[in-house]
Structure formats: structure tokens, C-alpha cells
Design a protein around this motif. Structure first.
Motif, PDB file in Angstrom:
ATOM      1  N   GLY A 117      -3.406  -1.805 -14.767  1.00  0.00           N
ATOM      2  CA  GLY A 117      -4.414  -0.770 -14.503  1.00  0.00           C
ATOM      3  C   GLY A 117      -4.670  -0.102 -15.686  1.00  0.00           C
ATOM      4  O   GLY A 117      -5.072  -1.024 -16.623  1.00  0.00           O
ATOM      5  N   VAL A 161      -2.983  -4.981  -9.152  1.00  0.00           N
ATOM      6  CA  VAL A 161      -2.628  -3.517  -9.246  1.00  0.00           C
ATOM      7  C   VAL A 161      -3.786  -2.702  -8.972  1.00  0.00           C
ATOM      8  O   VAL A 161      -4.638  -2.823  -9.996  1.00  0.00           O
ATOM      9  N   LYS A 162      -4.137  -2.272  -7.861  1.00  0.00           N
ATOM     10  CA  LYS A 162      -5.010  -1.052  -7.919  1.00  0.00           C
ATOM     11  C   LYS A 162      -4.432   0.153  -7.839  1.00  0.00           C
ATOM     12  O   LYS A 162      -3.888   0.519  -6.783  1.00  0.00           O
ATOM     13  N   GLY A 163      -4.342   0.879  -9.252  1.00  0.00           N
ATOM     14  CA  GLY A 163      -3.394   2.091  -8.824  1.00  0.00           C
ATOM     15  C   GLY A 163      -2.851   2.189 -10.303  1.00  0.00           C
ATOM     16  O   GLY A 163      -3.341   1.794 -11.241  1.00  0.00           O
ATOM     17  N   GLN A 164      -1.442   2.089 -10.345  1.00  0.00           N
ATOM     18  CA  GLN A 164      -0.759   2.042 -11.530  1.00  0.00           C
ATOM     19  C   GLN A 164       0.677   1.519 -11.475  1.00  0.00           C
ATOM     20  O   GLN A 164       1.370   1.716 -10.693  1.00  0.00           O
ATOM     21  N   SER A 165       0.984   0.935 -12.614  1.00  0.00           N
ATOM     22  CA  SER A 165       2.242   0.189 -12.591  1.00  0.00           C
ATOM     23  C   SER A 165       3.028   0.833 -13.847  1.00  0.00           C
ATOM     24  O   SER A 165       2.361   0.570 -15.166  1.00  0.00           O
ATOM     25  N   ALA A 225       4.206   2.746  -2.637  1.00  0.00           N
ATOM     26  CA  ALA A 225       4.802   2.771  -3.987  1.00  0.00           C
ATOM     27  C   ALA A 225       6.204   1.725  -3.788  1.00  0.00           C
ATOM     28  O   ALA A 225       6.656   1.799  -2.509  1.00  0.00           O
ATOM     29  N   GLN A 281       0.877  -1.105  -0.102  1.00  0.00           N
ATOM     30  CA  GLN A 281      -0.127  -0.070   0.018  1.00  0.00           C
ATOM     31  C   GLN A 281       1.029   1.190  -0.031  1.00  0.00           C
ATOM     32  O   GLN A 281       1.379   1.670   1.169  1.00  0.00           O
ATOM     33  N   THR A 324      -1.576  -1.722  -3.846  1.00  0.00           N
ATOM     34  CA  THR A 324      -2.594  -0.479  -3.803  1.00  0.00           C
ATOM     35  C   THR A 324      -1.796   0.743  -3.861  1.00  0.00           C
ATOM     36  O   THR A 324      -1.392   0.951  -2.779  1.00  0.00           O
ATOM     37  N   GLY A 325      -1.559   1.434  -5.114  1.00  0.00           N
ATOM     38  CA  GLY A 325      -0.708   2.435  -5.376  1.00  0.00           C
ATOM     39  C   GLY A 325      -0.096   2.320  -6.419  1.00  0.00           C
ATOM     40  O   GLY A 325      -0.430   2.215  -7.635  1.00  0.00           O
ATOM     41  N   THR A 326       1.337   2.600  -6.410  1.00  0.00           N
ATOM     42  CA  THR A 326       2.058   2.748  -7.625  1.00  0.00           C
ATOM     43  C   THR A 326       3.562   1.813  -7.571  1.00  0.00           C
ATOM     44  O   THR A 326       4.346   1.467  -6.552  1.00  0.00           O
ATOM     45  N   GLN A 327       3.718   1.388  -8.755  1.00  0.00           N
ATOM     46  CA  GLN A 327       5.096   0.569  -9.169  1.00  0.00           C
ATOM     47  C   GLN A 327       5.643   1.398 -10.235  1.00  0.00           C
ATOM     48  O   GLN A 327       5.148   1.587 -11.264  1.00  0.00           O
TER      49      GLN A 327
END
Length: 193
Positions: free
Chosen positions: A98, A61-65, A36, A34, A48-51
């Protein structure tokens, strides 16, 4: 164990438990994340966030990769083929993570002459697409930009002075889970040497 806050390292940041916060390193490994992960190689369970990295691997992924190879089990990868008026035969491997996708591409143009009689007229190009998918149940709209550089005959020499950019909009419909048809169009911007 688990991480709450920031985990930073010069080589590898590893948390076998959950990460609530951020991992910054060349290689980042975490359970559920949760926040990055920022590095060259990022590996996680549910994100949940960013990679942000070159290779990003996750269960979901709930967010963006954002990366050259952003792979997650939910988004998966897809083989895509299409026809283009300037490079007739095209294939790409699309990595969804995402809403964004990354797609290495390969294009082939046999030219107007037979390959055996005039191989110098044959062209191929390698490139990369970055796109955005807008899903609507089984229908979707893709907006992407592709950059590629064409070969000169059989020889492929990267010439930084020559570049093709393609801006496309595609509309499609998923017929079955593993097969979709799409149609679209776009414009090509050519930067000659």
C-alpha cells in the motif's frame, strides 16, 4: 470454507475460502480478504482492508498492511542503497504494501582511519525505517523516519540510552521498472547516553 463475520482462535484461524469480516489469531490464513487480519503471521490472496501483524503476506493489498515484514506481490521488495553524511554506506530492504513501507537498514562508517590500523574507529548500525510513498506516475516522494543504534568499533551492544532518529524527504524518478534514482535530505536527532 468461507468466513462471514469474525473468526478468532488462540493458535490459527484458517479459511480456505474468502473472508468477509475479520480474522484474529496468532496465525491467520485466508483466500480473498475483505476486512482485516490481525495476528503475528497473516497470509491471504487479495486483501481489501487491513493486515496488522509481524509478517503479512498477500498477493495484493488495497488498503494497508502494517507489520515488520509486510510483503505482497504487487508491492514487492526493493534493495535500496544511499549515502549519508554521518553513516556513509547504507543499504536497506524495502517492503512496500500500500502507501506505507517498512525497511530494515544496515549502515557502515569506516571512520577516518584504516580498518586494519584502528578498527575501533569503524562503526556500523542496524535500524528500521517506516515511510510513506506518494506516487506521481513515474515520479514519487517518500517521507520516512529511521531509527538506528551505532556500534562501538567491532562490538555491537544494544545500548538503549543511545539512539539516532533520522527524518527524511526523498524525491525520485523511476527510470525503468526495476531502477529508480532519488535525492533527498533530512535531519538527524541523536540521543546520547
Amino acid at each position: 470454507g468461507s468466513v462471514q463475520g469474525v473468526q478468532a482462535a488462540g493458535g490459527a484461524a484458517i479459511a480456505w475460502g474468502d473472508v468477509q469480516g475479520m480474522q484474529i489469531s496468532v496465525v491467520n490464513v485466508g483466500g480473498s480478504v475483505q476486512g482485516a487480519q490481525i495476528g503475528v503471521l497473516n497470509i491471504a490472496g487479495a486483501v481489501t482492508g487491513t493486515q496488522i501483524g509481524v509478517v503479512n503476506i498477500a498477493d495484493s493489498v488495497k488498503g494497508q498492511s502494517i507489520g515488520v515484514v509486510p510483503y505482497n506481490r504487487e508491492g514487492g521488495l526493493r534493495i535500496v542503497t544511499w549515502f549519508d553524511s554521518t553513516q556513509p554506506f547504507n543499504m536497506g530492504v524495502r517492503f512496500h504494501a500500500g502507501a506505507l513501507y517498512m525497511m530494515p537498514t544496515f549502515a557502515f562508517d569506516p571512520g577516518s582511519a584504516a580498518l586494519v590500523s584502528e578498527p575501533s574507529r569503524m562503526r556500523y548500525a542496524v535500524g528500521t525505517s517506516l515511510g510513506l510513498r506518494l506516487p506521481f506516475e513515474r515520479a514519487f516522494v517518500d517521507i520516512d523516519v529511521n531509527q538506528s543504534q551505532r556500534s562501538q568499533g567491532w562490538n555491537y551492544v544494544i545500548n538503549e540510552d543511545t539512539l539516532d532518529l533520522r527524518y527524511r524527504v526523498l524525491a525520485g524518478y523511476r527510470i525503468v521498472p526495476r531502477f529508480a534514482a532519488f535525492v533527498g535530505g533530512g535531519i538527524r536527532q541523536h540521543f546520547p547516553n
